[in-house]
Design an enzyme around this catalytic site. Sequence first.
Site, PDB file in Angstrom:
ATOM      1  N   GLU A  17       0.814  -1.222   0.000  1.00  0.00           N
ATOM      2  CA  GLU A  17       0.000   0.000   0.000  1.00  0.00           C
ATOM      3  C   GLU A  17       0.842   1.264   0.000  1.00  0.00           C
ATOM      4  O   GLU A  17       0.470   2.278  -0.595  1.00  0.00           O
ATOM      5  CB  GLU A  17      -0.950  -0.006   1.213  1.00  0.00           C
ATOM      6  CG  GLU A  17      -1.983  -1.125   1.199  1.00  0.00           C
ATOM      7  CD  GLU A  17      -1.466  -2.454   1.727  1.00  0.00           C
ATOM      8  OE1 GLU A  17      -0.297  -2.501   2.203  1.00  0.00           O
ATOM      9  OE2 GLU A  17      -2.193  -3.456   1.665  1.00  0.00           O
ATOM     10  N   HIS A  53     -14.696  -1.210   3.256  1.00  0.00           N
ATOM     11  CA  HIS A  53     -14.666  -1.984   4.509  1.00  0.00           C
ATOM     12  C   HIS A  53     -14.350  -1.102   5.709  1.00  0.00           C
ATOM     13  O   HIS A  53     -13.661  -1.514   6.643  1.00  0.00           O
ATOM     14  CB  HIS A  53     -13.677  -3.141   4.422  1.00  0.00           C
ATOM     15  CG  HIS A  53     -14.070  -4.199   3.416  1.00  0.00           C
ATOM     16  ND1 HIS A  53     -14.281  -3.912   2.095  1.00  0.00           N
ATOM     17  CD2 HIS A  53     -14.294  -5.523   3.549  1.00  0.00           C
ATOM     18  CE1 HIS A  53     -14.610  -5.025   1.458  1.00  0.00           C
ATOM     19  NE2 HIS A  53     -14.633  -6.023   2.312  1.00  0.00           N
TER      20      HIS A  53
END
Lengths: 281, 317
Positions: free
Chosen positions: B61, B112
């Site tokens: 990420e 999420h």
Amino acid sequence: MAEITELKQIASQIRRDIVRMVNGAQSGHPGGSLGCTDLLTAMYFNILHHDPLTFDPDGRNEDLLIISNGHISPALYSALARSGYFPVKELSSFRKLNSRLQGHPATLENLPGIRIATGSLGQGLSVSIGIALAKKLNNDPKTVYCLMGDGELDEGQVWEAVTYAGAKKTENLIAVVDYNKKQIDGPTDEVMPLLDLRAKFEAFGWRVIEMNGNEMEDVVKTMNRAKALSGNGEPIMVLMHSEMGAGVNFMMGTHKWHGTFPNDEQTKNALSQLDETLGDY
Amino acid sequence: MRDFDIINYKDTRSGFGEALLELGKTNPKIVALCADLTGSLKMNAFADAFPDRFFQVGIAEANMMGIAAGLTIGGFIPFTGTFANFSTARVYDQIRQSIAYSEKNVKICASHAGITLGEDGATHQTLEDIGMMKMLPGMTVINPCDFNQTRQATVAIADHKGPVYLRFGRPKVPNFIPGDGEFTIGKAILMREGSDVSIFATGHLVWHALEAQKILKQKGISAEVINIHTIKPLDKEAILKSVRKTGCLVSAEEHEKNGGLGDSIAQLLAQKLPAPMEFIAVNDRFGQSGKPEELLSFYGLDTPSIVAAAERAMSRK
């Protein structure tokens, strides 16, 4: 495009600028800046196809150089000013209140030549990959260069980026590691040994070449070779063997000048070793 | 005033995926990056339609945020996709330096989010993300309430110049914003008018606030429900206007009390219009495994909790 003799003269002036800037600010990082001076001189005055006078933040159809080790900002600012991005006299504002020349490079003050903030280490190679991908999408044939410190290779993000560029064949990317084998707390061999850097990068799918980063002839020759090797399905890694503090005898051979500024007497001594070739700011 | 009923049940992340595909068709500058969660983020359709503009970065990420920042240098508008926790806490310094401080036009799209991620538990349920992101100078923070609004928000952020954090969720929830509903960044939506208490809700809790309004009405309490989809910049005028009328309020969010929407509203009112306020939020604790509705109830983020909070706020007037 400046040739070797002229490049050496420019490098001497940039070294003077660096010493005077960190003395003037009473802070900054002379060691790595001096070690990278020959490279930055070669890049901004010979290798890069760029347009300093009409700065385009998007860098379309220009070669771009991202300085991931942002603490060498004195060398970067001097090279940018001396190549025409902004007035040379502005170097005197380095690290002072309301200056465009922040301690580490930043975009917020709109300093021409800076396209991304760096300083918190390990981020520049990822950004460089993004620029390289954008160039491919734009059918822009120019090259993206990224300079990193060797201490910076301790950061995990660097290896995420090294993995990506090798695996996804980012072929318009040339990275340079300032391999001076020193970091803030001491020699890299004591702080965090880098082991076999060439083998590490090769294992990740990079083409690795090496040079002496403080020999102008070798820098120009090797960076031209890197350019010739690029575009062939591999990212290129240049291991730049360099000397922290290069050009100032008492700053060489130690990590102690990484982030220490010279006092007035030391500054005088340093400047006596460096020819004023283009006129001080 | 238009009323809001359930159109169907859909996940907000699918609203993101649908809009991303639309954007890909209309704007060649849109590119997308994903960190090995393409299916979860509903980015498959974009990836299949525009393989040259989709970048799979693997489980990396930090590198994704840096590449996204780089892609803006050259004029692209990158949309990054991963779970909210990995879009924020995991890469905070990358976002701070390479995106926010560098003023890069990156859209950080985070699925999420919150407790309704459910069974995976606290490692994946971020309740701190709004706080982290709203602290960054220049960052826009948006938390849409349903499928349609997430779709509308995704389209809107493409036209906004500057970094954006877009937060949405995992479960299928009521979809009640009209498909042709207007979405303007920074402009709150008055969902139902009332005069006794204001309920400012964001994200999944907007629907619960609407349900709470019905129960309060049966109790003879007139609640005003306002959908604060944009937490930063906050629609200060809409908030002040409502509280001037009702004199007390409740904030409702699927987030920590520290750093959330309620925090922003409390700062505003403390300076401009002090009023009794109750917070529906998670109070200084991590989540846990469970079903989304069970978790909302357990942590006091459900409809009955909002009703009780509204009554408490009113009793303090």
